[in-house]
Design a protein around this motif. Structure first.
Motif, PDB file in Angstrom:
ATOM      1  N   TYR A 159       0.765  -1.040  -0.107  1.00  0.00           N
ATOM      2  CA  TYR A 159       0.181  -0.115   0.107  1.00  0.00           C
ATOM      3  C   TYR A 159       1.025   1.300   0.100  1.00  0.00           C
ATOM      4  CZ  TYR A 159      -3.672   3.156   1.347  1.00  0.00           C
ATOM      5  OH  TYR A 159      -4.679   4.255   1.313  1.00  0.00           O
ATOM      6  N   VAL A 160       0.986   2.046  -1.104  1.00  0.00           N
ATOM      7  CA  VAL A 160       1.898   3.144  -1.396  1.00  0.00           C
ATOM      8  C   VAL A 160       0.939   4.491  -0.949  1.00  0.00           C
ATOM      9  CG1 VAL A 160       3.508   4.181  -2.929  1.00  0.00           C
ATOM     10  CG2 VAL A 160       2.999   1.685  -3.088  1.00  0.00           C
ATOM     11  N   THR A 161       1.648   5.145  -0.113  1.00  0.00           N
ATOM     12  CA  THR A 161       1.292   6.687   0.274  1.00  0.00           C
ATOM     13  C   THR A 161       2.557   7.171   0.223  1.00  0.00           C
ATOM     14  OG1 THR A 161       0.404   8.050   1.797  1.00  0.00           O
ATOM     15  CG2 THR A 161       1.858   6.294   2.643  1.00  0.00           C
ATOM     16  N   ASP A 162       2.272   8.791   0.132  1.00  0.00           N
ATOM     17  CA  ASP A 162       3.707   9.592   0.291  1.00  0.00           C
ATOM     18  C   ASP A 162       3.517  10.381   1.235  1.00  0.00           C
ATOM     19  OD1 ASP A 162       1.818  11.843  -0.717  1.00  0.00           O
ATOM     20  OD2 ASP A 162       2.680  11.491  -2.880  1.00  0.00           O
ATOM     21  N   VAL A 163       4.337  11.601   1.501  1.00  0.00           N
ATOM     22  CA  VAL A 163       4.619  12.436   2.272  1.00  0.00           C
ATOM     23  C   VAL A 163       4.011  13.574   2.142  1.00  0.00           C
ATOM     24  CG1 VAL A 163       7.005  11.501   3.149  1.00  0.00           C
ATOM     25  CG2 VAL A 163       6.807  13.475   1.559  1.00  0.00           C
ATOM     26  N   VAL A 164       3.216  13.674   0.977  1.00  0.00           N
ATOM     27  CA  VAL A 164       2.626  14.869   0.536  1.00  0.00           C
ATOM     28  C   VAL A 164       0.984  14.884   0.806  1.00  0.00           C
ATOM     29  CG1 VAL A 164       1.931  16.466  -1.341  1.00  0.00           C
ATOM     30  CG2 VAL A 164       4.264  15.287  -1.185  1.00  0.00           C
ATOM     31  N   GLN A 218      11.434  14.504   0.444  1.00  0.00           N
ATOM     32  CA  GLN A 218      10.769  15.825   0.255  1.00  0.00           C
ATOM     33  C   GLN A 218      10.228  16.257   1.810  1.00  0.00           C
ATOM     34  OE1 GLN A 218       7.758  15.865  -2.755  1.00  0.00           O
ATOM     35  NE2 GLN A 218       9.034  14.687  -4.131  1.00  0.00           N
ATOM     36  N   THR A 219      10.769  15.581   2.866  1.00  0.00           N
ATOM     37  CA  THR A 219      10.119  15.986   4.203  1.00  0.00           C
ATOM     38  C   THR A 219      11.457  15.802   5.035  1.00  0.00           C
ATOM     39  OG1 THR A 219       8.566  15.565   5.658  1.00  0.00           O
ATOM     40  CG2 THR A 219       9.722  13.715   4.905  1.00  0.00           C
ATOM     41  N   THR A 220      11.198  16.414   6.402  1.00  0.00           N
ATOM     42  CA  THR A 220      12.158  16.093   7.460  1.00  0.00           C
ATOM     43  C   THR A 220      12.066  14.934   8.248  1.00  0.00           C
ATOM     44  OG1 THR A 220      10.805  17.249   9.025  1.00  0.00           O
ATOM     45  CG2 THR A 220      12.072  18.711   7.672  1.00  0.00           C
ATOM     46  N   GLN A 221      12.958  14.536   9.055  1.00  0.00           N
ATOM     47  CA  GLN A 221      13.068  13.365   9.779  1.00  0.00           C
ATOM     48  C   GLN A 221      11.928  13.443  10.919  1.00  0.00           C
ATOM     49  OE1 GLN A 221      14.835  10.616   9.475  1.00  0.00           O
ATOM     50  NE2 GLN A 221      13.897   9.588  11.175  1.00  0.00           N
ATOM     51  N   GLU A 239       9.014  15.238  10.740  1.00  0.00           N
ATOM     52  CA  GLU A 239       7.635  15.139  10.104  1.00  0.00           C
ATOM     53  C   GLU A 239       7.591  13.723   9.759  1.00  0.00           C
ATOM     54  OE1 GLU A 239       5.060  17.145   9.420  1.00  0.00           O
ATOM     55  OE2 GLU A 239       6.234  18.481  10.684  1.00  0.00           O
ATOM     56  N   LEU A 240       8.724  12.956   8.998  1.00  0.00           N
ATOM     57  CA  LEU A 240       8.625  11.613   8.918  1.00  0.00           C
ATOM     58  C   LEU A 240       7.992  10.751  10.011  1.00  0.00           C
ATOM     59  CD1 LEU A 240       8.828   9.309   6.633  1.00  0.00           C
ATOM     60  CD2 LEU A 240      11.147   9.019   7.181  1.00  0.00           C
TER      61      LEU A 240
END
Length: 298
Positions: A93-98, A128-131, A133-134
């Motif tokens: 299941y693929v999502t992303d940080v956006v 595309q994000t910070t540690q 936030e991840l």
């Protein structure tokens, strides 16, 4: 000495549009099978990519992005995505940080109910994000999908992809192969010609045009050193046909040239490509045409 048992299974890739499923698929398979552009809804079919070793066959399946359908073509695309939940051995299941976590709650709820096979939740585009936030995102997903193993990745930068491959191999069930051991995909050669041409249309034209067209290969004549191809670009309106052809045929010529180069690379042969344009009004809502184009599920 005990003989090593053969493993085989279906690894289905699902998620919302534009999260990087096709880029991931191509990385996992090691071949460019799925077309990739920055536009949403690029993938329309369910495409299988098959990875073979002596004792394993992994059948990856790229699916269209999950969306709320506005016409029959999109209903068929959603059917491809939903069918991937029913016949998986492993679900990616693929999502992303956006994207927002609750972007498509209905489909997410179906994934939450999956218990009969492993789910790997891949958080893409982590470059595309910070540690911090991840970490926050991972914590939120752990609540939503507690049964899933969460793996941060960057498909574009090839980060953590080898780890995903290893986890897939570890989780593969024992089974004889489902396809011939030299098979790369379940799709015929013509299918990849249509996908390459459609990719160039997505890249070259703006707004609604790429979503209003379908490509049909009418002739595919392969010889020892060359392939002769005639392909039809089907669109919905006369005005769209005019845009696709362009002034004195220049736009169509450009798309044909771009596509021919990629088709030659794909087949490693000289290619002669002829493109034609035809209007089929409202084809995205016509059952007979959708079936002819390979969309309608029986």
């Amino acid at each position: 000495m005990m003989e090593k048992k053969h493993k085989s299974g279906f690894v289905n890739i699902v998620g919302n549009p534009n999260v990087g499923k096709s880029t991931l698929m191509n990385r996992l398979v090691g071949e460019r099978l799925s077309i990739i552009t920055s536009k949403a809804q690029t993938t329309r079919h369910r495409i299988l990519g098959i990875v073979n070793t002596d004792d394993m066959q992994i059948v990856y399946s790229d699916t269209p992005g999950v969306l709320h359908p506005n016409y029959k073509l999109q209903e068929s695309m959603l059917n491809f995505s939903e069918s991937a939940l029913g016949d998986a051995d492993i679900l990616l299941y693929v999502t992303d940080v956006v994207e927002k976590i609750d972007k498509n709650e209905e489909f997410l709820q179906r994934v939450q109910k999956v218990t009969e096979y492993p789910v790997l939740l891949l958080i893409n585009k982590i470059d595309q994000t910070t540690q911090s936030e991840l970490e926050k995102l991972v914590a939120e997903w752990k609540v939503l999908l507690p049964q899933a193993e969460i793996i941060p990745i960057s498909a574009l930068a090839n980060f953590n992809i080898d780890y995903v491959k290893k986890r897939v191999e570890d989780l593969m069930p024992e089974s004889p192969p489902y396809f011939e051991k030299d098979a790369l995909t379940d799709k015929p050669a013509r299918f990849f010609v249509t996908e390459i041409i459609r990719e160039k249309i997505l890249l070259y034209y703006q707004k609604e045009i790429p979503y209003s067209v379908e490509v049909v290969v009418e002739m595919f004549k392969e010889e020892k050193d060359s392939i002769h191809i005639k392909a039809l670009i089907v669109t919905e309106r006369d005005s769209q046909k005019g845009i696709i052809i362009g002034h004195q045929g220049q736009a169509l010529k450009k798309v044909g040239s771009m596509a021919r180069k990629d088709i030659e690379r794909f087949f490693e042969k000289k290619v002669f490509l002829e493109l034609f344009v035809k209007v089929e009004k409202d084809w995205r809502n016509r059952d007979q045409l959708l079936k002819a184009f390979g969309y309608q599920l029986d």
